[in-house]
Design a protein around this motif. Structure first.
Motif: not given
Lengths: 233, 254
Positions: B1-16, B26-32
């Protein structure tokens, strides 16, 4: 003859310098309002609690000079809520034997039940299915498994109705005279104490205010006791 | 897996994160925080593992395992507060479980003595031991509070501390082990276990992955049993004094 003695016993902030004696083969009640230290005194006799200062003597010897597990077999205690292990009435009657690696004969178990006016059919009943009054009786029968010299009863009738209370009182008095044992009974109910006692200890705020044959309670000049008798405290 | 692919996986953080913002959870801070922490922690672990694997030194392997044990102990000790001496009990348990399991694995040549094998498996052993100890202590404390009168009753009848707490101990051991046993029963039916999935994704033969996974399952069963039994049987004597009186848990924990 005295079987037990408290010598200058203090415990945390609960008991303050208690000194008194308990006669053998008699029923002594520990009377007094809530928070007087009655149950703490009882637990000290069984060795469940220790004195910070002073000592509790059984037949003239500090209770901790005995092998404590053997002493506890000989000074049996029934608790206020009649705690039971999961299982049947027999399992609970067998508990004192079981923890010493023995098994209680079912005939003997039935005999113990008859002591508290319960028939043999109760042996296989699950304890969760029996009533509060029956639990108290089973608890009482369980204290007799090792044929103790001293029976400690901690408010054993506090959650029962009037008829059951009188029934348990009758049973304890009968057991005491038939087995010739020493009974020490904690109660906050003065009328009950008068009905069952040979002797009384009156405790208040961790102090033993007066002790002696039960009649003293009516004649006491102590204002604290007089107030309790009149139902003011 | 490349760093670019890993960076794209942050989409799965953006969704929640988006959901949390939209629903005002009230979970935004905890998720970040969780995301940043996991990135930093795993990158550090990645670098450390690379270093340890390349150095091939026994000392570094042992240090790595000790680090895992220290982190796991710290986690468990919090849950066990109220039981005197719980820190030493937990550390001792983790060390013994790790030593016994790794001793068997290496002694019988079930796995080769390579850091690439020892460290990940130790991580699973210590991690599982930590979770089991947490479950066990949680249940044990509930049981002790619930059974205080029965404990005193048994002592008052002349019983020893082990008689007084044996029911609470057995019930707590059973309760803490059940999830492991139940999970094992449905393994492969409901979901593919993490390690096996990882190996398959990494290109391993599925049958090889299954064999490894079975090894880990059996290992986890042992660690579950050993952890709860050891923590339980080492803890209970601390709840009584020499006069066979029940001290119980310290006040703040009841």
């Amino acid at each position: 003859m005295d079987i037990l003695e408290f010598k200058n016993v203090s415990h945390n902030d609960i008991l303050h310098n208690i000194s008194g004696t308990l006669r053998e083969s008699k029923i002594t009640t520990f009377v007094g309002p809530s928070g007087a230290g009655k149950t703490t005194c009882l637990k000290m006799i069984n060795g469940l609690l220790s004195a910070d200062t002073g000592e509790v003597l059984f037949r003239g010897k500090n209770i901790f000079d005995y092998e404590i597990t053997k002493l506890r077999k000989n000074i049996s205690m029934a608790f206020q809520s009649s705690p039971m292990i999961d299982g049947t009435v027999y399992d609970n009657l067998n508990l004192p034997s079981d923890i010493h690696g023995e098994t209680l004969d079912r005939k003997r178990a039935a005999g113990l039940l008859s002591l508290v006016d319960l028939d043999e059919s109760f042996l296989d009943r699950r304890v969760r299915d029996i009533s509060g009054g029956e639990r108290s009786r089973v608890s009482l029968a369980r204290t007799c498994v090792h044929e103790p010299e001293v029976l400690l009863l901690d408010e054993i009738t506090s959650s029962l109705d009037y008829v059951l209370v009188r029934e348990i009182e009758r049973l304890v008095k009968r057991m005491q005279s038939e087995m010739d044992i020493t009974v020490i009974w904690v109660t906050h109910d003065l009328e009950q104490a008068k009905r069952v006692s040979h002797d009384m200890w009156f405790l208040r705020d961790g102090e033993l205010l007066e002790q002696g044959p039960a009649e003293f309670i009516e004649k006491s000049k102590n204002p604290e006791i007089q107030a309790f008798v009149k139902g003011e405290k | 897996m490349s760093f670019a692919q890993l960076a794209l996986s942050l989409i799965f953080v953006a969704i929640p994160l988006g959901l949390a913002l939209y629903l005002k959870l009230g979970l935004e801070k905890d998720i970040i925080i969780a995301t940043v922490r996991s990135i930093i922690q795993l990158l550090i672990v990645g670098y450390i593992l690379t270093f340890v694997f390349e150095s091939d030194s026994v000392i570094f392997i042992i240090l790595m395992i000790l680090l895992m044990i220290a982190a796991a102990s710290q986690n468990v000790v919090k849950k066990g507060s109220g039981i005197p001496g719980i820190t030493l009990i937990i550390i001792f348990t983790l060390v013994v479980v790790e030593a016994v399991t790794m001793g068997i694995l290496l002694g019988f040549s079930i796995i080769p003595a390579e850091p690439e094998q020892i460290i990940p498996i130790s991580g699973m052993v210590v991690g599982n031991c930590m979770v089991l100890s947490l479950l066990f202590l949680n249940k044990l404390k509930d049981e002790l509070n619930y059974s205080e009168e029965v404990i005193e009753l048994i002592l008052s009848l002349g019983g020893e501390p082990k008689d007084a707490v044996s029911r609470s101990l057995k019930s707590s051991i059973r309760t803490s082990m059940i999830p492991t046993i139940e999970a094992q029963k449905t393994m492969g039916l409901v979901q593919l276990p993490g390690m096996m999935s990882g190996l398959i994704i990494g290109g391993a033969d599925p049958f090889e992955a299954v064999m490894y996974q079975l090894l880990i399952l059996f290992l986890i069963l042992t660690t579950a049993a050993m952890a709860s039994v050891m923590v339980g049987y080492l803890s209970y004597p601390k709840l009584f004094n020499k006069r066979l009186q029940y001290i119980g848990l310290t006040q703040s924990e009841q």
